[in-house]
Scaffold this motif. Structure first.
Motif, mmCIF file in Angstrom:
data_model
loop_
_atom_site.group_PDB
_atom_site.id
_atom_site.type_symbol
_atom_site.label_atom_id
_atom_site.label_comp_id
_atom_site.label_asym_id
_atom_site.label_seq_id
_atom_site.Cartn_x
_atom_site.Cartn_y
_atom_site.Cartn_z
ATOM 1 N N SER A 88 1.004 -1.200 0.102
ATOM 2 C CA SER A 88 -0.101 0.225 -0.066
ATOM 3 C C SER A 88 1.064 1.698 0.171
ATOM 4 C CB SER A 88 -1.049 0.346 1.163
ATOM 5 O OG SER A 88 -0.153 0.047 2.058
ATOM 6 N N ALA A 89 1.961 1.500 0.859
ATOM 7 C CA ALA A 89 2.828 2.539 0.695
ATOM 8 C C ALA A 89 3.683 2.238 -0.791
ATOM 9 C CB ALA A 89 4.132 2.202 1.351
ATOM 10 N N VAL A 90 3.782 1.805 -1.781
ATOM 11 C CA VAL A 90 4.323 1.515 -2.035
ATOM 12 C C VAL A 90 3.931 2.642 -3.846
ATOM 13 C CG1 VAL A 90 5.800 0.083 -4.785
ATOM 14 C CG2 VAL A 90 6.750 0.866 -2.462
ATOM 15 N N SER A 91 2.221 1.446 -3.360
ATOM 16 C CA SER A 91 1.597 2.054 -4.493
ATOM 17 C C SER A 91 0.867 3.368 -4.449
ATOM 18 C CB SER A 91 -0.070 1.730 -5.201
ATOM 19 O OG SER A 91 -0.278 0.881 -3.323
ATOM 20 N N LEU A 92 0.851 3.724 -3.132
ATOM 21 C CA LEU A 92 0.510 5.204 -2.942
ATOM 22 C C LEU A 92 1.443 6.620 -3.353
ATOM 23 C CD1 LEU A 92 -1.110 7.637 -1.252
ATOM 24 C CD2 LEU A 92 -0.302 7.138 0.534
ATOM 25 N N ILE A 93 3.147 5.644 -3.016
ATOM 26 C CA ILE A 93 4.244 6.789 -3.309
ATOM 27 C C ILE A 93 4.027 7.517 -4.772
ATOM 28 C CG2 ILE A 93 6.269 7.420 -2.632
ATOM 29 C CD1 ILE A 93 6.088 6.695 -0.311
ATOM 30 N N ASN A 94 3.672 6.224 -5.521
ATOM 31 C CA ASN A 94 4.184 6.491 -7.085
ATOM 32 C C ASN A 94 2.994 6.974 -7.770
ATOM 33 O OD1 ASN A 94 5.026 5.610 -9.716
ATOM 34 N ND2 ASN A 94 3.248 3.441 -9.832
ATOM 35 N N LEU A 95 1.818 6.763 -6.960
ATOM 36 C CA LEU A 95 0.725 7.966 -7.596
ATOM 37 C C LEU A 95 0.977 9.196 -7.421
ATOM 38 C CD1 LEU A 95 -2.369 7.351 -9.162
ATOM 39 C CD2 LEU A 95 -2.944 7.830 -6.878
ATOM 40 N N VAL A 96 1.557 9.315 -6.178
ATOM 41 C CA VAL A 96 1.779 10.735 -5.686
ATOM 42 C C VAL A 96 3.156 11.353 -6.996
ATOM 43 C CG1 VAL A 96 2.897 12.770 -4.023
ATOM 44 C CG2 VAL A 96 1.418 10.621 -3.239
ATOM 45 N N ALA A 97 3.701 10.647 -7.181
ATOM 46 C CA ALA A 97 5.102 10.766 -7.603
ATOM 47 C C ALA A 97 4.932 10.848 -9.150
ATOM 48 C CB ALA A 97 6.325 9.940 -7.444
ATOM 49 N N VAL A 247 5.423 0.688 -10.250
ATOM 50 C CA VAL A 247 4.091 0.144 -9.579
ATOM 51 C C VAL A 247 3.856 -1.333 -9.772
ATOM 52 C CG1 VAL A 247 1.907 0.046 -10.336
ATOM 53 C CG2 VAL A 247 2.712 -0.144 -7.570
ATOM 54 N N LEU A 248 4.625 -1.706 -11.279
ATOM 55 C CA LEU A 248 4.403 -3.108 -11.479
ATOM 56 C C LEU A 248 6.226 -3.979 -11.362
ATOM 57 C CD1 LEU A 248 2.296 -3.044 -15.061
ATOM 58 C CD2 LEU A 248 2.158 -4.101 -13.320
ATOM 59 N N ALA A 249 6.916 -3.451 -11.516
ATOM 60 C CA ALA A 249 7.898 -3.822 -11.226
ATOM 61 C C ALA A 249 8.512 -4.194 -9.777
ATOM 62 C CB ALA A 249 9.068 -2.842 -11.881
ATOM 63 N N PRO A 250 8.181 -3.232 -9.307
ATOM 64 C CA PRO A 250 8.591 -3.516 -7.077
ATOM 65 C C PRO A 250 7.345 -4.558 -6.988
ATOM 66 C CG PRO A 250 7.691 -1.236 -7.819
ATOM 67 C CD PRO A 250 7.491 -2.482 -8.411
ATOM 68 N N LEU A 251 6.011 -4.261 -7.105
ATOM 69 C CA LEU A 251 5.055 -5.146 -6.286
ATOM 70 C C LEU A 251 4.760 -6.278 -6.609
ATOM 71 C CD1 LEU A 251 3.223 -2.375 -5.422
ATOM 72 C CD2 LEU A 251 5.103 -3.496 -4.084
ATOM 73 N N MET A 252 4.604 -6.654 -8.451
ATOM 74 C CA MET A 252 3.707 -7.728 -8.622
ATOM 75 C C MET A 252 4.973 -8.913 -8.473
ATOM 76 S SD MET A 252 1.578 -8.671 -10.832
ATOM 77 C CE MET A 252 0.788 -10.086 -10.972
ATOM 78 N N THR A 253 5.754 -9.265 -9.013
ATOM 79 C CA THR A 253 6.481 -10.426 -9.032
ATOM 80 C C THR A 253 6.975 -10.732 -7.480
ATOM 81 O OG1 THR A 253 8.222 -8.350 -8.972
ATOM 82 C CG2 THR A 253 7.843 -10.268 -10.679
ATOM 83 N N LYS A 254 7.285 -9.361 -6.391
ATOM 84 C CA LYS A 254 7.710 -9.633 -5.262
ATOM 85 C C LYS A 254 6.009 -10.291 -4.494
ATOM 86 C CE LYS A 254 10.788 -7.319 -6.421
ATOM 87 N NZ LYS A 254 10.864 -7.679 -7.354
ATOM 88 N N VAL A 255 5.132 -9.940 -4.953
ATOM 89 C CA VAL A 255 4.032 -10.407 -4.063
ATOM 90 C C VAL A 255 3.397 -11.363 -4.631
ATOM 91 C CG1 VAL A 255 1.140 -10.362 -4.254
ATOM 92 C CG2 VAL A 255 2.622 -8.474 -3.774
ATOM 93 N N MET A 256 4.119 -11.922 -6.337
ATOM 94 C CA MET A 256 4.487 -13.414 -6.300
ATOM 95 C C MET A 256 5.128 -14.408 -5.854
ATOM 96 S SD MET A 256 1.716 -13.525 -7.807
ATOM 97 C CE MET A 256 0.945 -15.237 -8.187
ATOM 98 N N VAL A 257 6.440 -13.674 -5.204
ATOM 99 C CA VAL A 257 6.972 -14.866 -4.370
ATOM 100 C C VAL A 257 7.089 -14.846 -2.623
ATOM 101 C CG1 VAL A 257 9.387 -14.689 -3.132
ATOM 102 C CG2 VAL A 257 9.323 -13.837 -5.510
ATOM 103 N N TYR A 258 5.762 -13.942 -2.286
ATOM 104 C CA TYR A 258 4.870 -13.652 -1.053
ATOM 105 C C TYR A 258 4.319 -15.390 -1.075
ATOM 106 C CZ TYR A 258 0.626 -13.985 1.975
ATOM 107 O OH TYR A 258 -0.203 -14.278 2.611
ATOM 108 N N VAL A 259 3.293 -14.985 -2.512
ATOM 109 C CA VAL A 259 2.335 -16.263 -2.222
ATOM 110 C C VAL A 259 3.141 -17.750 -2.595
ATOM 111 C CG1 VAL A 259 0.768 -17.307 -4.284
ATOM 112 C CG2 VAL A 259 0.900 -14.645 -3.932
ATOM 113 N N MET A 260 4.587 -17.782 -3.309
ATOM 114 C CA MET A 260 5.551 -18.861 -3.064
ATOM 115 C C MET A 260 5.659 -19.784 -1.829
ATOM 116 S SD MET A 260 8.678 -19.924 -4.806
ATOM 117 C CE MET A 260 10.151 -18.615 -3.407
#
Lengths: 500, 275
Positions: A88-97, A247-260
């Motif tokens: 949530s922090a990354v997506s918020l900061i990215n929208l501001v930026a 937003v995709l590069a930091p989050l999408m792959t990392k969340v999938m690592v989380y799922v694994m």
């Protein structure tokens, strides 16, 4: 209201997405504040959830008040509360930026872009918070669908094709995952993670469970771009709009690592994964391959964003390898690196976005004189690069430390060597960028007089972009300094039941 | 590359077949899938939700959170289509085409013609579409029945096969049929782009709103039994009513998204005459 926190953190961006699509046709000026409010709401809710989890243990939320195996459960424990805060922090900061970017790239359809962006974040948060395997699939579809569209909207004419490749592989990955879940359902009759975990030990020897596990794993690997299933990633993130890839590069792959890791530890259990199956060594070798291949391919890129994309491929190798090491240090390193890498990748992509805002295409040759023109963004880029390389005060060092000690404990010397080699290559990669950005003119020998003064005029990206970048870079150092307490306060208590 | 693909596919198939050796027997009543969670649905759904259609009860109540996101997948697809395809820019035209409706004759003008606004003339786009009285008449007769039936499917989802998705797709199909048999502009003049967008919005907001309302009334998200506090019914019946509410939301959203997707794809985002 406190008991609703687990669902509120998903609902906030979701309702914002609804309202943005509605308001876009009535009063579009309210769309951005609304989107920011939604993301801020979810950030506050995730922080509150983290706080509650630290104080009183895992939170469970029974959707529609049906108890777990019958209904859907959201479950937030020490591990995913951390991931939720980062997402949530990354997506918020990215929208501001990125708002300036969005205005420039999508003049007449900013609101629609915002709606999809919010849907994407909703999906990621939902995937992270859920304790239901099928619900995870549904939210994965939301995430992927909005990601496909966000990528296809990229300014480059190659964006639609890159997105189409991603669609093909993403759909295959999702099908693998769904098939795996189907097999598990046949054998257990349940979809709830905790419930399946309690039913599985009786049928550990079943081939169906094994195949179900492998299919889930392969599906998740495709989605996280684990080498050699990474081929969709570099083009998709390079040709996408910078706002989307940030937003995709930091989050999408990392969340999938989380799922694994969630599948490994919570659903199947470390006992099954490391004792019964003993797939660890094979997968660590795959990870070694991923690390080396990612690093080598990054070395041959001439485009900054593409180079960063291959670094992601290599980082995914770190995390998969650490998670499959079969000891607590490796898993700790993998989880810590998941958090750190999300922040580091975000920081470098923010910096790259700032460069792209002024320069357009980011070929390495275009970066000449960057230090003079964009001193703050360049400084941010260098610090983020230091973190990726793993230089001590920044967070990258600490997770690599755990990964290496895990590798040494498990006797996986190839993994340790690959990790060190790729860190070395990362250092070369970032030094090369710095060389272009700082010494560009010396190297090429174009001695045009006054060129330095002309090219050296400061031309920094908008204030919001630079401020966000500096904030994230500061967080890299902060997370580095506090990584000891993150590990002892959150990661080790979470892992303590898995590794005894 | 093709060979590698073939080998991978065969391998995957072999693995899947290998896994079936452990499967419970076909239709085995003692298999885990029919002894663990599903008996709860079969035995208790009617008392707990007062909905005779078990599938609806599972989809719209026990797992309503999933269904909300399924609706969102469709909603997201509509938004994505709009984002990717819709083009607002003015298009260079090669002249103007006007059709005289009673005779079906098309007149081509170099410049913008001055034609009295009447129901005998309509403007065409450069992609000319044949004009067929028989098809138009038959579709005009069929359309209300299709729409009526789709409303029945939505409203009757609690008792018989059907529900929001199916009904919504049928209603959406009726709009698509109108766009095909007449033309896109006619369909859009009945249900404009703005109305479609607002309908899609209304549909998902109805679903999410019911969920949030339950939360505001003191229950968990999507716990329809809380609706009994504001409706003159008991908790189980409130669940049935809540399900109808969300099914209607799904129906509206799916209808609108079907039309949005068709309209944008058929005309490549220009919203002219289309196919």
């Amino acid at each position: 209201m406190l008991e609703h926190i687990p669902v509120l953190l998903i609902l906030a961006p979701l309702l914002a997405a609804f309202l943005v699509t509605g308001l876009a046709w009535i009063q579009s000026a309210y769309c951005l504040p609304l989107a920011l409010a939604g993301l801020l709401g979810s950030l506050l809710a995730s922080i509150a959830a983290l706080h509650q989890v630290m104080a009183q243990g895992a939170l469970s939320y029974e959707m529609a008040s049906w108890p777990p195996p019958v209904g859907i459960e959201l479950r937030i424990d020490l591990f995913n509360s951390l991931v939720l805060v980062v997402v949530s922090a990354v997506s918020l900061i990215n929208l501001v930026a990125s708002w300036e970017f969005i205005k420039r790239e999508f003049e007449d359809r900013k609101e629609t872009f915002l709606a999809l962006y919010l849907l994407f974040v909703t999906g990621l948060l939902g995937v992270t918070a859920t304790a239901d395997l099928f619900n995870l699939y549904v939210l994965l579809e939301i995430t992927s669908l909005s990601a496909y569209a966000l990528i296809a909207m990229g300014p480059s004419s190659r964006a639609p094709l890159a997105s189409l490749h991603y669609v093909y592989l993403g759909v295959i990955g999702a099908s693998f995952y769904l098939l795996g879940v189907g097999y598990l359902y046949i054998m257990t009759g349940s979809l709830n993670m905790g419930d399946i975990a309690s039913l599985l030990p009786a049928i550990w020897s079943s081939q169906t469970v094994l195949v179900g596990f492998v299919f889930c794993l392969v599906g998740v690997w495709i989605k996280m771009a684990f080498f050699p299933m990474h081929i969709w990633l570099p083009n998709a993130y390079t040709y996408a709009s910078m706002t989307a890839s940030r937003v995709l590069a930091p989050l999408m792959t990392k969340v999938m690592v989380y799922v694994m890791i969630r599948l490994m530890l919570t659903v199947f259990g470390a006992q099954y994964i490391f004792r019964v199956l003993d797939l660890g060594p094979v997968i660590v070798w795959l990870a070694v391959l991923a690390i080396v291949a990612g690093a080598v391919m990054a070395l041959v890129q001439r485009n900054l964003v593409k180079m960063l994309c291959y670094i992601i491929v290599s980082e995914i190798g770190y995390m998969v390898g650490g998670a499959w090491m079969g000891n607590q240090a490796g898993m700790t390193g993998s989880i810590l690196h998941l958090i750190n890498d999300a922040l580091m990748t975000f920081a470098v992509f923010l910096a790259a976005g700032n460069f792209a805002f002024k320069l357009g295409e980011l070929r390495l040759e275009n970066l000449r004189d960057l230090f003079a023109r964009m001193p703050l963004s360049s400084a941010g880029f260098v610090l983020a690069g230091m973190s990726i390389v793993g230089i001590p005060p920044t967070c990258g060092f600490f997770s690599k430390w755990y990964l290496i000690s895990g590798g040494l404990q498990a006797g996986q010397h190839a993994y340790v060597a690959a990790l060190l080699l790729s860190s070395l290559i990362n250092a070369i990669l970032f030094m090369r960028v710095v060389e272009y950005a700082y010494f560009g003119e010396v190297r090429t020998g174009h001695g045009h007089h006054g060129g330095h003064a002309h090219g050296g005029e400061m031309d920094e990206a908008p204030v919001a972009m630079v401020a966000c970048l500096l904030l994230v870079v500061a967080s890299l150092v902060l997370v580095g300094l506090y990584s000891e307490s993150i590990v002892s306060g959150m990661i080790q208590p979470f892992l303590v039941r898995s590794f005894v | 590359m093709k060979r590698i693909g073939l080998i991978v596919v065969i391998l995957c198939g072999a693995v899947l077949l290998y896994a079936t050796r452990d499967f419970p027997a076909w239709g085995d009543p003692a298999s885990p899938a029919s002894t663990h969670v599903s008996p709860h649905y079969i035995e208790h759904a009617l008392q707990e939700t007062e909905v005779p259609n078990l599938v609806t009860a599972v989809l719209a109540d026990y797992r309503s959170y999933d269904t909300m996101f399924e609706t969102l997948v469709i909603f997201g697809a509509g938004v994505a289509c709009f984002l990717l395809l819709r083009s607002f820019g003015a298009r260079r035209r090669e002249g103007w085409y006007v059709r005289h409706i009673p005779t079906g004759v098309v007149i081509h003008f170099r410049k913008r013609p001055r034609i009295p606004h009447s129901r005998f003339f309509e403007r065409l786009d450069t992609e000319w579409v044949p004009h067929d009285l028989i098809i138009m008449t038959i579709c005009r007769i069929l359309l209300p029945f299709i729409q009526l039936f789709s409303l029945y499917v939505v409203a009757h989802g609690d008792f018989s096969p059907g529900g929001g998705f199916q009904g919504g797709v049928m209603f959406g199909a009726s709009l698509v049929l109108m766009a095909i048999s007449f033309d896109l502009r006619t369909a859009l003049s009945r249900v404009g782009e703005r109305i479609l967008a607002l309908l899609a919005f209304l549909g998902v907001v109805l679903y999410g709103g019911i969920g949030v309302l339950c939360m505001l009334l003191g229950g968990e998200f999507l716990d329809y039994s809380e609706l009994a506090k504001i409706l003159p019914v008991h908790a189980e019946e409130a669940r049935a009513l809540g399900m109808i509410g969300v099914e209607v939301g799904v129906g509206i959203a799916v209808t609108a998204v079907m039309a949005v997707i068709y309209v944008n794809i058929a005309s490549a985002g220009r919203h002219d005459e289309g196919l």
